[in-house]
Design an enzyme around this catalytic site. Sequence first.
Site, mmCIF file in Angstrom:
data_model
loop_
_atom_site.group_PDB
_atom_site.id
_atom_site.type_symbol
_atom_site.label_atom_id
_atom_site.label_comp_id
_atom_site.label_asym_id
_atom_site.label_seq_id
_atom_site.Cartn_x
_atom_site.Cartn_y
_atom_site.Cartn_z
ATOM 1 C CB SER A 1 48.828 41.806 36.703
ATOM 2 O OG SER A 1 48.188 42.613 36.884
ATOM 3 C CE1 TYR B 1 45.083 38.352 38.768
ATOM 4 C CE2 TYR B 1 45.877 40.532 38.928
ATOM 5 C CZ TYR B 1 45.054 39.164 38.437
ATOM 6 O OH TYR B 1 45.357 39.379 36.875
#
Length: 290
Positions: free
Chosen positions: A159, A172
């Site tokens: 990500s 995350y």
Amino acid sequence: MTGAGGMDPGRLAAWRDRFSLEGRVALVTGAGGGIGRAFAWALAEAGATVAAHDRTLDDLAPTRELFQPAGFTMSEFEADLEDARAPGDLVEGVFARLGRLDVLINCAAYIARGRIDDTDTATFDKVVAIDVRAPYFLSKAAHRHMRDAGGGSIVNIGSVNTFFGLDTVSVYGLSKGALAQFTRAAAIEWAGDHVRVNSITPGFIHTPVNTTALWGDERRRSWILDRVPMARAGLPDDLVGALLYLASDASSFVTGQTIIVDGGFLAGGSWDYQGPVAWSETREAGPGEA
């Protein structure tokens, strides 16, 4: 005769074959989601036998519905990757049913949105279990089979939060940072076994799971498009080229690397920004993206 740069012209015709995955088995975790679905489709088109995983078989319904009209088939596997035993059991289940495992795509992930002061240990543990522990032990289990078969490819899906700090997704982000470090460490340890480990870092991708949280929120949508030089949302299909490159022999001398596919977001910014362009105006959606 060898051409310029030591290249044999006779080999050029075979380069297309390097992207072929004929005869190989590829496991895609989270294959029912927007990105996982596009990956499963691309791998099948490249000739792979696809082992499609999600938390339940019902979660695989969108992928199944995409495959059937095209004549593609996939082997379906369900597993809750929050369970510490699930990664090893999943890999062994794929091997038992399909007889080999050549490609592992660690695509399944869990994102919890909230500020650090509001994050409890249960939420922290769930994100880390699915986003770090699961790909770690999936890869460990897959490595044993790949090593015995003479090699393989593992592709982790990261990500932009690996490199770009963003509030409300702290757990995350740290999980994806850990996955990037694991990619490098595993690549070093397993290079001698001809098992390559790489990562794809997607930018802000338009998928069903983030339609409300990102693209349905006008403030967040504008924030993203104000900062993406290519001035559009990414689509799962935008990641497929990097996936097929890393999964196949086309990248046979590439390991421990991250390919960033983000429309230029991490490259920097511009003083002369011209305004966003809707993704539907710049390219057609791929299979299952519309």
